[in-house]
Scaffold this active site. Structure first.
Site, PDB file in Angstrom:
ATOM      1  N   CYS A 259      32.154  23.081 -13.682  1.00 23.40           N
ATOM      2  CA  CYS A 259      30.894  22.942 -12.932  1.00 23.40           C
ATOM      3  C   CYS A 259      30.010  24.078 -13.431  1.00 23.40           C
ATOM      4  O   CYS A 259      30.482  25.224 -13.531  1.00 23.40           O
ATOM      5  CB  CYS A 259      31.147  23.071 -11.430  1.00 23.40           C
ATOM      6  SG  CYS A 259      29.617  23.226 -10.462  1.00 23.40           S
TER       7      CYS A 259
ATOM      8  N   CYS B 130      24.696  19.856 -16.122  1.00 24.36           N
ATOM      9  CA  CYS B 130      25.449  19.529 -14.913  1.00 24.36           C
ATOM     10  C   CYS B 130      26.589  18.589 -15.295  1.00 24.36           C
ATOM     11  O   CYS B 130      26.343  17.528 -15.879  1.00 24.36           O
ATOM     12  CB  CYS B 130      24.508  18.848 -13.921  1.00 24.36           C
ATOM     13  SG  CYS B 130      25.316  18.163 -12.466  1.00 24.36           S
TER      14      CYS B 130
HETATM   15  N1  DGL Z   1      26.288  22.216 -11.443  1.00 25.89           N
HETATM   16  C1  DGL Z   1      26.732  20.893 -11.122  1.00 25.89           C
HETATM   17  C2  DGL Z   1      27.918  20.504 -11.995  1.00 25.89           C
HETATM   18  O1  DGL Z   1      28.088  21.066 -13.068  1.00 25.89           O
HETATM   19  C3  DGL Z   1      26.911  20.705  -9.635  1.00 25.89           C
HETATM   20  C4  DGL Z   1      26.876  19.270  -9.239  1.00 25.89           C
HETATM   21  C5  DGL Z   1      26.672  18.936  -7.775  1.00 25.89           C
HETATM   22  O2  DGL Z   1      25.584  19.177  -7.261  1.00 25.89           O
HETATM   23  O3  DGL Z   1      27.573  18.372  -7.172  1.00 25.89           O
HETATM   24  O4  DGL Z   1      28.673  19.613 -11.688  1.00 25.89           O
END
Ligand code: DGL
Length: 260
Positions: free
Chosen positions: A182, A74
């Site tokens: 993301c 993440c």
């Molecule tokens: N997959 C997460 C990222 O790479 C999402 C983060 C979130 O929940 O805001 O930032």
């Protein structure tokens, strides 16, 4: 010596599965324990302190499942909590940050678009990445509100509406490289490519993370030689997670609900 203990990964939701797929592609013998902290999704709405606390509790849980390394799958959690986790836990920790450095190598126009959650877009971590690696280049930090959530529920209609809006901004900006900052967004790569056209490269960090994991395991002589079942946990609704994760992974999985 072989080490069949699993690699732990976590994300606020299903996005981290895009990282798991890359690692599994490169290291097919490795085993995984994946936790989606869907109860606290989106991470973008949390403070640094809250993210340190949540990711610490997740790390405790994954360590209790006897992991040999931790991947923060993440970008947002990496930007806000990796320093805290590295300071407090004694195991290899690999984070995911937007692929700004590779984008600089690829761009010819010097204009790079970075699609991320709004929180990553305004983080000082991303500022430093841009300052450190993209000096003299123009970077569009595009906080894509709502897009992570659309992937989370695999809402194809909503993601199409949002992608039309965000890729129009990228086109106006004139970049020749789009960074997917993301981990949810690689699941939309085809849709994004279709909109920005062949001349624009769309990149993410997944393969680089997989190579990094391989490098670390090699150094420690800790590759697994025995493939077991991967385990999936969510702090949210296990049925809904299993449904979406099965679509994204292309294979049926069944997750367990856990409290952290
Ligand atoms: N997959 C997460 C990222 O790479 C999402 C983060 C979130 O929940 O805001 O930032």
């Amino acid at each position: 010596m072989a080490d069949k203990r699993p690699i732990g990964l976590f994300d606020s939701g299903v996005g981290g599965l895009s990282v798991l797929l890359e690692i599994a592609g490169l290291l097919p013998q490795e085993n995984f324990v994946f936790l989606a902290d869907q109860l606290h999704n989106p991470y973008g709405a949390k403070t640094k302190k809250e993210l340190e606390d949540l990711t610490g509790r997740i790390t405790d849980f994954l360590i209790s499942r006897k992991i040999k390394a931790l991947v923060i799958a993440c970008n947002t959690a990496t930007c806000y909590a990796i320093d805290y986790l590295r300071l407090n836990y004694d195991l290899p920790i690999i984070g995911v940050v937007p692929a700004v450095k590779p984008a600089v190598k690829i761009t010819k126009t010097g204009k790079i678009a970075i699609m991320s959650t709004p929180a990553t877009a305004k983080s000082s971590y991303l500022d430093e990445l841009v300052r450190g690696f993209a000096k003299g280049r123009q970077c569009l930090k595009l906080g894509c509100a709502g897009l992570e959530e659309a992937v989370e529920t695999w809402d194809r209609r909503e993601s199409a509406i949002l992608l039309d809006k965000y890729t129009a901004r990228i086109e106006k900006f004139g970049s020749d490289v789009v960074v997917l900052g993301c981990t949810h967004f690689p699941f939309l790569k085809k849709d994004i490519k279709k909109r920005v056209g062949d001349k624009v490269k769309v990149i993410d960090s997944g393969q680089a993370i997989a190579r990094r994991v391989k490098y670390i395991l090699k150094k420690k002589d800790a590759f697994s030689t025995q493939k077991n079942n991967d385990l999936f946990f969510t702090t949210g609704d296990q049925k809904e997670f299993s449904r979406v994760a099965s679509v994204l992974l292309g294979t049926d999985i069944s997750a367990e609900r856990v409290e952290i």
